[in-house]
Design an enzyme around this catalytic site. Sequence first.
Site, PDB file in Angstrom:
ATOM      1  N   ASP A 153       4.674  47.613 -10.726  1.00 46.48           N
ATOM      2  CA  ASP A 153       5.634  47.347 -11.789  1.00 46.48           C
ATOM      3  C   ASP A 153       6.694  48.448 -11.713  1.00 46.48           C
ATOM      4  O   ASP A 153       6.447  49.532 -11.204  1.00 46.48           O
ATOM      5  CB  ASP A 153       4.915  47.334 -13.147  1.00 46.48           C
ATOM      6  N   HIS A 204     -17.620  43.113 -14.904  1.00 45.45           N
ATOM      7  CA  HIS A 204     -17.865  41.716 -15.259  1.00 45.45           C
ATOM      8  C   HIS A 204     -16.583  41.032 -15.744  1.00 45.45           C
ATOM      9  O   HIS A 204     -16.296  39.894 -15.359  1.00 45.45           O
ATOM     10  CB  HIS A 204     -18.935  41.594 -16.338  1.00 45.45           C
TER      11      HIS A 204
END
Lengths: 397, 397
Positions: B90, B359
């Site tokens: 970015d 996860h």
Amino acid sequence: MFEFTVNATSGPARAGTLTLPHGMVETPVFMPVGTQGTVRALSPNDLRSVGATLVLANTYHLHVRPGEQVVEKLGALHRFMAWDRPLLTDSGGFQVFSLEGFRRVDEGGVEFQSHVDGSRRTLTPERATEIQWVLGADIAMAFDHVVPGGADEATARDAMDRTLRWLERCRKRHAELTASHDATTPSRPDRPGDPERRGVVASSNQTLWPILQGGTHLELRSEGLRRILEFGPWTGLAIGGLSVGEPKAVMYDMLERLEPRLPTLPRYLMGVGFPEDLVAAVERGVDLFDCVAPTRNGRNGSAFTPDGPVNMRNAEHRDDPEPLDASCDCETCTTFSRGYLRHLFMAEELLGLRLLSLHNVRYLIRLAGEMRAAIRRNAFGPWAGEWRRRYLHSGSA
Amino acid sequence: MFEFTVNATSGPARAGTLTLPHGMVETPVFMPVGTQGTVRALSPNDLRSVGATLVLANTYHLHVRPGEQVVEKLGALHRFMAWDRPLLTDSGGFQVFSLEGFRRVDEGGVEFQSHVDGSRRTLTPERATEIQWVLGADIAMAFDHVVPGGADEATARDAMDRTLRWLERCRKRHAELTASHDATTPSRPDRPGDPERRGVVASSNQTLWPILQGGTHLELRSEGLRRILEFGPWTGLAIGGLSVGEPKAVMYDMLERLEPRLPTLPRYLMGVGFPEDLVAAVERGVDLFDCVAPTRNGRNGSAFTPDGPVNMRNAEHRDDPEPLDASCDCETCTTFSRGYLRHLFMAEELLGLRLLSLHNVRYLIRLAGEMRAAIRRNAFGPWAGEWRRRYLHSGSA
């Protein structure tokens, strides 16, 4: 099960093999410390990748949180923390005598305050044994009374005598639990009972090790050792109450004087240590070690290297493309530059805590492996001399 | 290089392949965010294990610490953070307009205060482009002026006009850097230049993507889009200034209205998002996403599951032996129980932060994969309906 074989010696230094229900452990060995059922910042895969075999967890901590009943419901400690290799649990003695807050000791046991919720709790030799039985580590430790490193002889004798009386109670309770378990578990045909090992406090699941106390007083330690061995047979022996504030020379001297009186049993020096302590203790006949130093120091940005400790926050590492330790095979050293590791610490990134913890644990495990190799070629003395010349060269260790 | 092929569509939803110098990226894709050159709590091996292909890093953060010269000395961003797959940086526009502290904007650029040491610094379109060139990501972003989600039309127009003028300057500087690089680098015989792609701001190393601004004002967005495409050709297009405080319905409506006017180019919706946002945006033709939500929420104990978010600290998980998400193939879900994960959070253990971050990132990467599969069988609508019925069922999302 619970066999220990000495394969080679080099002076008092020994290389051996300890057989436990969850696998074999080559000694000398360093045990990473998973106080709360996790070695801080490391996963079981990380531990496997650095070659950890035996890991320590703590009875006091797991008792106060999440509670041994929770661990039991989640399949006992091995399943809980997803570690399928050998485990050892400390009894909680050291913790209840070293943590802050209320504490009352009597012959029955210790009443103390949980550091989690302030509740009053009691640990007795029987409870500590039962909790460890439920946790289900390969090796359980007897519940002991630990005194500070500078304790006078009367204080140390009082604690040692109590530790010996408690050892008798731990042993009795452990034998009951073992007998009750063995009565309900069919013996494995491939592992016929060895009649010569009757009386050893060990089932196919867990053994109990005594802890020698006695402070810095050789006479007390010698007496304690004699009385422990009279209670025997045992499958291992721990030396507690050292590395608790006394000068290092005092600890080394005590080990040296105790060594000729020690039986062949595996010898575990509790809470030790730094690399130079491991080398000095192996030189004096010790086989097993545990210490939070590699993970705690790693989280503080301090890394072990063959040239002594390195502080990764130092500006000198800012744009250093070299690995932390060119001789190391861990993920940290084979993947990242010193400059990147420094960046992680300056930027307070979690990955830095993990990468240095990983390296430091690997460092001690490799150090133990190097010592085994030196013992096998009966060259421990020269090896230790070389190692010290390099490690202590900087003078910062 | 920098090719984008749409392989399948299902209404406005598209599945495509983006070819970048460091590898191919299947879209729709979720990019984990490595703000400071590390995806918080995760290692490159972790990211590979969850199937990450494209990772985002931040120009502002790496400029203020450790500085792009340090990253350059350490072998540029890929080597620095040991990520050999594609990277996107970015531009720093979003950060200098959203971080606290002093800020002064004029036509030249933005003067701001470093959040690290308080020093005054200036980013201009040229500097942001040069810094990104040095960092060496596959995709660089143009330096833009971002306004809050509720900005009125005059404010949004002013920022959009400035962003377009700055885009021209970024493009010019990037073309100069590219030409200078290509002049000194022999072209690879296996990749002959495609004359039809002349003018595309891309060497074999890095391409530059424009950012569409315009707040919540459709007319501004349409005008901005037209003017960006007039500057073209481009290899991709980002939509910035959404998900910055406006209601979600406004963002979804804007995407829906913009979609018919968008070219085939890969479309990157910056800073989005949560699972339901990814589904809604893919439904409206978006291809690429980035967001700190999976790692930030993971560190807070919140986990994505097919049945909606779960707070791992909840007492209901205390002795739950089930995995966090039985359908998930990540290390966390295949190794540990919910009870153990809760224990890690209650005990404030670092491993918990990592396991939930891992996860959650895997969850979004699998979600993107499920969307690709649904698009390929031209069944995105029914799939999204089913997904929402289950995910939003609890009402907590």
